[in-house]
Write a protein that holds these residues in place. Structure first.
Motif, short mmCIF file in Angstrom:
data_model
loop_
_atom_site.label_atom_id
_atom_site.label_comp_id
_atom_site.label_asym_id
_atom_site.label_seq_id
_atom_site.Cartn_x
_atom_site.Cartn_y
_atom_site.Cartn_z
N ASP A 1 22.41 23.18 41.51
CA ASP A 1 23.06 24.49 41.52
C ASP A 1 23.03 25.11 40.12
N ALA A 2 23.24 24.29 39.09
CA ALA A 2 23.23 24.80 37.72
C ALA A 2 21.82 25.21 37.28
N TRP A 3 20.80 24.57 37.80
CA TRP A 3 19.42 24.81 37.37
C TRP A 3 18.68 25.82 38.24
N ARG A 4 19.39 26.59 39.06
CA ARG A 4 18.72 27.51 39.97
C ARG A 4 17.75 28.45 39.24
N GLU A 5 18.14 28.95 38.09
CA GLU A 5 17.29 29.92 37.40
C GLU A 5 15.97 29.31 36.92
N LEU A 6 15.92 27.99 36.75
CA LEU A 6 14.71 27.32 36.28
C LEU A 6 13.86 26.78 37.42
N MET A 7 14.41 26.80 38.64
CA MET A 7 13.74 26.19 39.79
C MET A 7 13.27 27.27 40.77
N PHE A 8 12.63 26.83 41.84
CA PHE A 8 12.17 27.74 42.88
C PHE A 8 13.32 28.27 43.74
N ALA A 9 14.53 27.78 43.51
CA ALA A 9 15.68 28.14 44.33
C ALA A 9 16.02 29.63 44.19
N ASP A 10 16.63 30.16 45.23
CA ASP A 10 17.06 31.56 45.24
C ASP A 10 18.39 31.66 44.50
N GLU A 11 18.44 32.50 43.49
CA GLU A 11 19.67 32.67 42.71
C GLU A 11 20.66 33.61 43.38
N ASP A 12 20.18 34.48 44.27
CA ASP A 12 21.03 35.48 44.91
C ASP A 12 21.69 34.89 46.15
N SER B 1 10.59 22.05 39.73
CA SER B 1 11.39 21.40 40.75
C SER B 1 12.44 20.56 40.03
N PHE B 2 13.34 19.98 40.79
CA PHE B 2 14.37 19.13 40.17
C PHE B 2 13.72 17.96 39.44
N GLN B 3 12.74 17.33 40.08
CA GLN B 3 12.11 16.17 39.48
C GLN B 3 11.31 16.53 38.24
N THR B 4 10.60 17.66 38.24
CA THR B 4 9.82 18.00 37.05
C THR B 4 10.72 18.43 35.90
N SER C 1 21.34 6.01 37.29
CA SER C 1 20.04 5.40 37.54
C SER C 1 19.48 5.84 38.88
N ARG C 2 20.36 6.03 39.86
CA ARG C 2 19.90 6.46 41.19
C ARG C 2 19.27 7.84 41.12
N ILE C 3 19.75 8.66 40.21
CA ILE C 3 19.22 10.02 40.08
C ILE C 3 17.89 10.02 39.34
N VAL C 4 17.77 9.23 38.27
CA VAL C 4 16.56 9.31 37.44
C VAL C 4 15.47 8.34 37.86
N THR C 5 15.85 7.11 38.26
CA THR C 5 14.86 6.12 38.68
C THR C 5 15.43 5.25 39.80
N TYR D 1 26.13 13.85 44.93
CA TYR D 1 27.20 14.76 44.49
C TYR D 1 26.88 15.30 43.10
N VAL D 2 26.45 14.43 42.20
CA VAL D 2 26.08 14.86 40.85
C VAL D 2 24.82 15.73 40.92
N GLU D 3 23.82 15.27 41.68
CA GLU D 3 22.57 16.02 41.77
C GLU D 3 22.79 17.40 42.38
N TRP D 4 23.68 17.50 43.37
CA TRP D 4 23.95 18.79 44.01
C TRP D 4 24.41 19.80 42.98
N HIS D 5 25.30 19.40 42.11
CA HIS D 5 25.80 20.32 41.07
C HIS D 5 24.73 20.60 40.03
N MET D 6 23.88 19.64 39.71
CA MET D 6 22.79 19.88 38.76
C MET D 6 21.80 20.88 39.34
#
Length: 578
Positions: A481-492, A528-531, A116-120, A474-479
């Protein structure tokens, strides 16, 4: 002649001509005449759509069709996709076994609060209301939980905190690991918690009660442990207990602690020198840098051809000093200083005009007005102020400004590590990795998890609340990292180790393309993570029933079929590995 009473049916024939396939749909009836089976064509259906023809075919086969609204109705709908993603991430991380090896009610409630802390993120009372708007409550088995149940689970979590954090450290730390540490604060709602004190506010809310908390992470910024302190506790006082925690509670005997210049004090350095296997990386304060420049240990002319060099000083025995000069940072600081000086001069000129017009008189009154102005932007040291009962003049201290400008863009990394273990460039990169902890604080406090404002009044509940937020991160950090290709994050990420450690960080070409175009290679939007969570929220679980059925009649559930992007997001979460 026998009567033609045979059953009608649809016959489809196909004909190939010039590479094309032509289909003919005929409505036919079979009948028996003189002992022989014959067929009669009743009509040509080829002009109808395939869907209509399929309905005719199935109707003739005995199926009954009614309007959808008469067949069933949707009695409830709950958003589900984002809950599925978070729950899947928690399963991949083994969060349940991390909390407790045995299933129990408290564990289920804590898992639900983390999700719940992650989603709302909301207060505990609001949480018990909000998680019924999604599938969270039913999927985690906490539909009947009350606010008091959540408080009891938080008390259980606090009792298990040391054990859980030790498991996290065992997962992510090994001998000779990098350990990052930083301190932040969050303000309180209320005034009855013993941890709530007035202190240096990092929330930009001076004069409000607050609590301090320190976050330990591994070298990547993955959170491992959190400690809560009274709101007036200084940074340096919290550092040594963390060193002892890593050694004694986590069992790591060789490590490298990384903290900023305000965190690792000389007292802490002297204490760590007595501990075998404990090394550290920090930075010098500006006063120490100025002293090194004045003693010619740092020669600014050497930075004309390079931006990094190692120096030594008898003031820092058995230590390595890595001096860095960032021209971009120097230009930024020069511009900022000039802007602050001009703004201060503008306000001082207004005071002078009032004094000259005899609207402000008296040395004390003029001094109070001037003090407020020169301290507003912290530039009093750069002004010469002359205050009399009926006069006021001011001017810039040119030498003071020039002396400060000479150090613009200059910073010095200080470490106990020998060159054989870590070269100078890596020392700089490692110190800069503290930005990972700062990003964690932004996520905890503002962007996603909203640890603040803190509404709890009991000390234990405040500690448990902050630990709960850390587990959520901790959970969000791993999520993330897993979603880098879909987000603005740098994959390299590997390329960071080869980049100039002093120059401003640069995104890779692929990351810049995402930033500039706001789209991925397939043309779909970057998220973004939220979208991403909002996109998954569109996957809904519907409970359906027959309208005319009794209230206790069985119902069935239909879940939205994910689209390609939603499927990819869930696939990436399923690939999370420890």
């Amino acid at each position: 002649m026998a009567s033609r009473t045979g059953t009608a049916h649809v016959v489809t024939t196909k004909r190939h001509y010039n590479g094309k396939v032509y289909c003919t749909h005929l409505l036919r009836r079979s009948y028996r005449e003189d002992g022989k089976v014959k067929n009669e064509t009743l009509g040509n259906l080829s002009h109808l759509s395939d869907a209509v023809i399929d309905l005719i075919r199935r109707s003739l086969a005995g199926e009954t069709f009614v309007p959808v609204g008469q067949a069933f109705e949707i009695s409830s709908s709950r958003s589900h996709g984002h809950i599925q993603a978070v729950q899947l991430a928690m399963q991949r991380l083994g969060l349940a076994s991390l909390l407790s090896s045995k299933p129990c009610r408290a564990r289920d409630l804590v898992l639900a609060m983390v999700a719940s802390r992650i989603v709302t993120p909301a207060t505990k009372l609001a949480t018990t209301r909000l998680w019924h708007t999604s599938t969270l409550a039913e999927d985690f088995g906490v539909s009947d939980a009350s606010e008091d149940d959540l408080y009891a689970a938080m008390d259980w979590l606090l009792g298990a905190q040391d054990r859980i954090q030790k498991k996290l450290a065992t997962r992510h730390l090994s001998e000779d690991s990098l350990v990052l540490y930083d301190l932040s604060s969050s303000y309180f709602e209320g005034s009855h918690c013993p941890l709530a004190k007035l202190g240096y506010s990092r929330d930009g809310k001076p004069g409000t009660l607050q609590v301090n908390y320190g976050l330990l992470t591994d070298g990547r910024g993955c959170p491992l442990a959190v400690s809560v302190f009274e709101g007036n506790t200084s940074d340096s006082k919290t550092f040594l207990p963390q060193v002892q925690r890593v050694r004694e509670q986590f069992g790591i005997k060789r490590m490298v602690m990384v903290g900023d210049r305000g965190m690792i004090s000389q007292k802490a350095i002297d204490a760590m020198a007595q501990e075998d296997g404990v090394d550290w990386i920090t930075a010098l304060r500006s006063s120490a840098i100025r002293a090194l420049v004045e003693q010619s240990h740092v020669q600014l002319g050497l930075f004309d051809e390079r931006n990094l060099l190692e120096i030594s000083s008898p003031d820092f025995p058995n230590e390595r000093l890595v001096a860095c000069r960032n021209p971009e940072l120097a230009r930024l600081r020069a511009h900022t200083r000039e802007s602050l000086l001009q703004a201060t001069e503008k306000n001082l000129a207004r005071i002078k005009a009032r004094v000259d017009a005899a609207k402000l008189a008296g040395q004390d009154k003029i001094g109070v007005a001037v003090g407020k102005v020169v301290n507003q932007y912290k530039v009093a040291k750069h002004f010469e102020l002359v205050i009399a009962d009926d006069a006021f003049t001011f001017s810039r201290k040119v030498d003071s400004i020039a002396a400060e400008a000479a150090l613009d863009g200059l910073y010095i990394i200080r470490t106990s590590l020998k060159a054989a273990r870590m070269d100078a460039s890596t020392c700089v990169r490692t110190y800069k990795s503290l930005a990972q902890v700062e990003r964690a604080f932004r996520s905890l406090k503002m962007v996603d998890l909203k640890v603040r404002p803190i509404h709890h009044h009991l000390e234990g509940r405040v500690r448990s609340h902050i630990f709960l937020c850390m587990l959520a991160f901790y959970v969000e950090w791993h999520m993330r990292d897993a979603w880098r290709e879909l987000m603005f994050a740098d994959e390299d990420q590997a390329a960071k180790a080869a980049r100039d450690p002093v120059a401003p960080a640069q995104r890779s070409d692929a990351a810049m393309k995402k930033v500039l175009s706001h789209s991925l290679e397939d043309g779909t939007p970057v998220h973004s993570f939220q979208t991403l969570l909002k996109m998954l929220e569109a996957v809904v679980r519907n409970t359906c029933r027959t309208p005319s059925a009794a209230q206790d009649a069985p119902a069935f559930e239909v879940t939205t079929t994910p689209d390609e992007k939603q499927k990819r997001a869930l696939e990436l979460i399923a690939q999370i590995k420890l």
